[in-house]
Scaffold this motif. Structure first.
Motif, short mmCIF file in Angstrom:
data_model
loop_
_atom_site.label_atom_id
_atom_site.label_comp_id
_atom_site.label_asym_id
_atom_site.label_seq_id
_atom_site.Cartn_x
_atom_site.Cartn_y
_atom_site.Cartn_z
N PRO A 455 0.84 -1.20 0.00
CA PRO A 455 0.00 0.00 0.00
C PRO A 455 0.87 1.25 0.00
O PRO A 455 1.70 1.45 0.88
CB PRO A 455 -0.80 -0.13 1.31
N LEU A 456 0.68 2.09 -1.00
CA LEU A 456 1.50 3.29 -1.14
C LEU A 456 0.94 4.47 -0.36
O LEU A 456 1.61 5.49 -0.20
CB LEU A 456 1.63 3.67 -2.62
N GLY A 457 -0.30 4.33 0.10
CA GLY A 457 -0.93 5.44 0.79
C GLY A 457 -1.69 6.35 -0.16
O GLY A 457 -2.22 7.39 0.26
N PHE A 458 -1.74 5.98 -1.43
CA PHE A 458 -2.49 6.75 -2.44
C PHE A 458 -2.71 5.83 -3.64
O PHE A 458 -2.12 4.76 -3.73
CB PHE A 458 -1.72 8.00 -2.85
N GLU A 459 -3.55 6.26 -4.56
CA GLU A 459 -3.79 5.51 -5.78
C GLU A 459 -2.96 6.09 -6.91
O GLU A 459 -3.03 7.30 -7.18
CB GLU A 459 -5.28 5.54 -6.16
N ASN A 460 -2.17 5.24 -7.58
CA ASN A 460 -1.33 5.73 -8.67
C ASN A 460 -1.77 5.23 -10.04
O ASN A 460 -1.14 5.54 -11.04
CB ASN A 460 0.13 5.34 -8.43
N GLU A 461 -2.84 4.48 -10.09
CA GLU A 461 -3.32 3.96 -11.36
C GLU A 461 -4.31 4.93 -12.00
O GLU A 461 -5.00 5.69 -11.30
CB GLU A 461 -3.97 2.58 -11.17
N GLN A 462 -4.35 4.87 -13.32
CA GLN A 462 -5.25 5.72 -14.11
C GLN A 462 -5.05 7.20 -13.79
O GLN A 462 -5.99 7.97 -13.66
CB GLN A 462 -6.71 5.33 -13.86
N MET A 463 -3.77 7.57 -13.65
CA MET A 463 -3.43 8.95 -13.33
C MET A 463 -2.50 9.50 -14.41
O MET A 463 -1.38 9.02 -14.60
CB MET A 463 -2.76 9.03 -11.97
N LEU A 464 -3.00 10.50 -15.14
CA LEU A 464 -2.21 11.15 -16.18
C LEU A 464 -1.60 12.43 -15.60
O LEU A 464 -2.32 13.27 -15.06
CB LEU A 464 -3.11 11.50 -17.38
N ILE A 465 -0.27 12.54 -15.71
CA ILE A 465 0.44 13.70 -15.17
C ILE A 465 0.89 14.58 -16.33
O ILE A 465 1.64 14.13 -17.20
CB ILE A 465 1.66 13.27 -14.33
N LEU A 625 -4.57 14.21 -13.72
CA LEU A 625 -5.88 13.90 -14.26
C LEU A 625 -6.22 12.44 -13.96
O LEU A 625 -5.52 11.53 -14.43
CB LEU A 625 -5.93 14.12 -15.79
N LYS A 626 -7.26 12.21 -13.18
CA LYS A 626 -7.76 10.86 -12.94
C LYS A 626 -8.71 10.53 -14.09
O LYS A 626 -9.67 11.25 -14.34
CB LYS A 626 -8.50 10.80 -11.61
N PHE A 627 -8.43 9.42 -14.80
CA PHE A 627 -9.18 9.16 -16.03
C PHE A 627 -9.68 7.73 -16.09
O PHE A 627 -9.24 6.85 -15.35
CB PHE A 627 -8.32 9.46 -17.26
N ASN A 628 -10.60 7.51 -17.01
CA ASN A 628 -11.14 6.18 -17.28
C ASN A 628 -10.19 5.45 -18.21
O ASN A 628 -9.97 5.88 -19.34
CB ASN A 628 -12.54 6.30 -17.91
N ALA A 629 -9.62 4.34 -17.74
CA ALA A 629 -8.58 3.64 -18.50
C ALA A 629 -9.09 3.08 -19.83
O ALA A 629 -8.31 2.84 -20.74
CB ALA A 629 -7.97 2.52 -17.66
N ASP A 658 1.65 5.36 -12.94
CA ASP A 658 2.00 3.97 -12.63
C ASP A 658 3.23 3.53 -13.41
O ASP A 658 4.03 2.72 -12.92
CB ASP A 658 0.82 3.03 -12.90
N GLU A 659 3.44 4.08 -14.62
CA GLU A 659 4.64 3.76 -15.39
C GLU A 659 5.87 4.38 -14.74
O GLU A 659 6.96 3.80 -14.78
CB GLU A 659 4.49 4.25 -16.83
N GLN A 660 5.70 5.57 -14.16
CA GLN A 660 6.83 6.19 -13.47
C GLN A 660 7.23 5.37 -12.25
O GLN A 660 8.42 5.18 -11.98
CB GLN A 660 6.45 7.61 -13.04
N TRP A 661 6.26 4.83 -11.53
CA TRP A 661 6.59 3.99 -10.38
C TRP A 661 7.30 2.72 -10.83
O TRP A 661 8.22 2.25 -10.17
CB TRP A 661 5.31 3.66 -9.59
N ALA A 662 6.88 2.17 -11.95
CA ALA A 662 7.55 0.97 -12.46
C ALA A 662 8.99 1.27 -12.84
O ALA A 662 9.88 0.43 -12.69
CB ALA A 662 6.78 0.42 -13.67
#
Length: 797
Positions: A455-465, A625-629, A658-662
């Motif tokens: 658990p990262l403490g936040f959601e990192n998926e479907q997030m466009l920066i 931007l939180k988006f619909n994948a 999520d790609e940046q975390w990877a």
């Protein structure tokens, strides 16, 4: 004589196709895999070797010490290099690089272009860091302000040609860039990576200040020492230099980092020009795995050659009776093993060429298969092949050459207890290495899977920066947020100075309880009122920002670690004093957020201050931007159109979080992939060796098995009898491998702040898996002889 040896070797190779295929396959895999790994090792160890003056070039690093901590910086005050070169005769020359902003932006044919891999450089840069030029004069290319040297990739991208000297690039401002040079693409194993170099704007007031102020950091400084000058002699005099030029000399010290040391020894240095740091531990791992594979391939050949050599007993006996000397028989066997090795060597060339694109993808390298790039590796592997050939053929050659002719011709071939013990040692060694590789693979895979699930403490998926790259966008960010949110596939938008999983530097502020004398350095990020909800962070106490700018600008939110560091049991409503570069603010704590990982899981969560987006420490730099994948393409198209509407000068710069975390674990995944492939190859080659030894033993015990069957022994008992000794060896190998692999992987896991436990079942699974694979390999031969008609067994000579 030599011709006759190879003639016999070819004849035996062709006669025994199955045996030859297995032998060549094992050697080919060993040579191929080790070659690829040694290519990676050579590349890692050759960083910055392309510069002719590398042995005299040093990067200037500052050691900054305060009462709270000691840090190292790869950037120093602008005048440091110049004054050092004037005051110390050991320094022949110096050069500096600067970055003014995150990226350089220009337009060409009404299209915006931007590049982060750029530097402003002094005119003498290419005198110290020589490169291969396509066009232009390196001595004068950077003399004029805003003259640009671009690499061939950018030249082709912009103009479709490298003949571009004298062309201009529109900067969108008062000054255009004049192209004065084109260089070859920078080698990947240079610690400095850039695609564009720009002549320094010497008439800028900003540059004049940053290049002369002892209080402003920003210069990546390199020193060229004179022949035979020692960096230690400069450091010994550094105390006087610091005392003469710095207000607080006790806080400053400098040392010279040799160019070849930068790649592997910069983990503790912040704000550096090196973007591709290496881990020497991983290089040792690659070397070890490469030699493991070669060693297992050699052992495999020895066992197979020994097993097959018994079929040639009469041939050897006749040669001895006919007057052949021992050295001639040894030469014959060595010529055969060398022939096998060189056949495998040439086959490995084709296999390397075939696998190279995949290998590049796994290692994030750009290796090419040609004589120019592979000259050194060809020589290395050629030498290795000769050693492999001689080593793998040495044991069977000596063993068979010592047999007595009378014993051979009578069919009483005994190789002695010493050879039996050696074979057992070889098999145990093979499987010890194989078990180590399998355990390492399982642990590395489990650790990387664990990282994905922590658990990262936040959601990192479907997030466009989306990056904010100019002041106009910052001023109109609220309107842009509204436009981004108009897409039906965008679920929410927020702005911040940094995002969780940041790869850029995070601001740091000295923080203390109001009225206290002791301060603590803490990370600082500016959030707007939507950021915490958008990332689904958990508020533990207090409230989020309200959206009222006047009120929010007076408050901060802290994480759990910050509350503990400040020793605040009830932090809500308490005041903090925040200081950075002489700017001080008193702000009230509005809330406490649950700890979240704002950096990779290699690091523990540090104390964090979340200030409001409009603050004096760090301006906003991103839209989230939180988006619909399911509608990613539509979201990107909409975001592009909004960006172009408000920032037509530059193209949209974005990434998925999520790609940046990877990307944080790219090197770890590379090692995991090497473990996986290496483990598979080593166990496969080891089983080939086991197949050979099983053939050897079973061939010796054929009559014994026939007698046992005549006396009523069942096939299952015979299979158990033949397998027992082998499985004992593999069990011994597992017992040896477990402590070795535990020690090695425990050390590897120490690099992670969040790590899996070394559970006993991982080692058990590895041991059971190897035992099962080995038993299947042995059974293939054992079942065959156990089911043989005992009459046929007793008739065999």
């Amino acid at each position: 004589m030599l011709k006759n040896y190879f003639k016999i070797a070819f004849r035996n190779l062709w006669k025994n196709k199955t045996y030859s295929t297995i032998n060549i396959l094992g050697l080919t895999l060993g040579i191929t895999c080790s070659s690829l790994l040694f290519m990676l090792v050579i590349d890692e160890l050759s960083f910055d070797n392309m510069y002719e003056k590398k042995d005299r070039l040093y990067r200037l690093v500052e050691i900054n010490s305060t009462s709270e901590e000691t840090r190292q910086f790869g950037i120093v005050p602008g005048p440091t290099g110049k004054v050092l070169s004037e005051e110390y005769e050991e320094i022949e020359d110096y050069t500096r690089l600067y970055k003014f902003g995150g990226q350089i932006v220009f337009q060409h044919n009404e299209e915006p272009y931007q590049e982060r891999a750029y530097y402003f450089a002094e005119p003498n840069f290419f005198e110290l860091f020589n490169l291969e030029w396509i066009a232009g004069d390196p001595a004068t290319a950077l003399q004029k302000p805003f003259a640009v040297v671009i690499d061939e990739e950018w030249a082709m991208r912009l103009f479709g040609s490298t003949d571009v000297l004298g062309k201009t690039l529109d900067s969108g401002g008062e000054t255009d860039f004049l192209v004065t040079g084109v260089i070859k693409k920078l080698p990947q194993n240079s610690h400095i990576q850039y695609k564009i170099l720009v002549g320094l704007p010497t008439d800028w007031d900003f540059y004049k200040e940053i290049s002369t102020s002892w209080d402003r950091y920003g210069a990546y400084t390199y020193l060229l020492l004179k022949e035979n000058a020692k960096p230690e002699s400069i450091h010994q005099k550094m105390e006087g230099f610091v005392a003469n030029h710095f207000k607080n000399p006790q806080e400053h010290d400098f040392y010279l980092q040799a160019l070849p040391d930068i790649h592997f020894n910069s983990a503790a240095i912040e704000y550096t020009s090196d973007t591709n740091r290496g881990e020497i531990t991983y290089v040792y791992i690659y070397i070890a795995i490469g030699f493991f594979m070669l060693l297992i391939a050699c052992i495999n050949y020895m066992n197979l050659a020994t097993a097959k050599a018994l079929d040639r007993g009469k041939e050897i006996g006749i040669r001895k009776v006919s007057g052949a000397y021992q050295y001639q028989l040894i030469s014959q066997f060595l010529s055969e093993s060398t022939l096998f090795a060189f056949i495998a060597f040439f086959l490995s060339f084709f296999l390397i060429d075939l696998l190279l694109p995949t290998f590049n993808g796994l290692t994030d390298k750009q290796f090419e298969f040609n004589v120019a790039t592979f000259g050194s590796i060809f020589m290395l592997i050629s030498s290795i092949t000769i050693i492999v050939g001689l080593l793998s053929g040495s044991y069977p050659a000596v063993l068979m050459s010592r047999l007595k002719p009378a014993s051979i011709l009578k069919g009483a071939m005994h190789t002695g207890k010493g050879s039996i013990l050696l074979r057992k040692v070889l098999v145990s060694t093979q499987f010890t290495l194989s078990v180590i590789m399998i355990i390492a693979t399982l642990i590395a895979y489990r650790q990387l899977e664990y990282i994905q699930d922590v658990p990262l403490g936040f959601e990192n998926e479907q997030m466009l920066i989306v990056d904010i790259n100019n002041g106009d966008v910052r001023e109109r960010f609220e309107t842009i947020k509204t436009e981004f949110a108009k897409s039906p596939y965008v679920e929410g938008v927020a702005v911040s100075s940094r995002v969780p999983g940041e790869w850029k530097s995070i601001a740091e502020v000295y923080t203390k309880n109001f009225g206290s004398a002791d301060s603590i350095k803490m990370n600082y990020i500016g959030f707007d009122a939507d950021m915490i909800d958008l990332y689904k962070m958990e508020m533990l106490k207090g409230e989020n920002f309200s959206g009222n700018n006047a009120v929010d600008s007076l408050h901060v939110i802290i994480n759990e670690t910050a509350a503990k560091a400040l020793n605040l049991q009830e932090p809500i409503g308490k005041f903090l004093s925040l200081t950075d570069d002489g700017t001080e603010q008193q702000l009230q704590i509005a809330g406490v957020v649950k700890d979240f990982n704002f950096q990779s899981l290699h690091n523990k969560v540090g104390p964090m201050i979340l200030g409001f987006r409009s603050n004096v420490f760090q301006s906003i730099d991103y839209f989230s931007l939180k988006f619909n994948a399911e509608h990613t393409e539509e979201v990107l198209a909409h975001a592009e159109s909004v960006h172009h509407l408000f920032d037509a000068h530059s193209s949209m710069e974005y990434h998925f979080l999520d790609e940046q975390w990877a990307a944080f674990y790219k090197e770890d995944r590379r090692v995991s992939n090497v473990f996986s492939i290496g483990g598979g190859v080593t166990i496969f080659i080891a089983c080939l060796g086991l197949f050979g030894l099983a053939s050897f033993i079973i061939q010796q015990r054929t009559k014994e098995i026939g007698i046992r069957k005549v006396l009523g022994a069942e096939a299952t008992s015979i299979i158990a009898l033949l397998s027992k000794d082998f499985l004992k060896l593999i069990l011994l190998a597992t017992l040896i491998a477990v402590p070795i692999s535990w020690f090695a992987m425990d050390k590897w896991l120490q690099d992670f702040a969040y790590r899996v436990d070394l559970s006993w079942w991982i080692f058990a699974i590895a041991g059971i898996a190897v035992m099962a694979i080995a038993f299947f390999t042995i059974s293939f031969q054992s079942v065959k002889v156990a089911l043989m008609n005992p009459v046929d067994s007793l008739k065999r000579e």
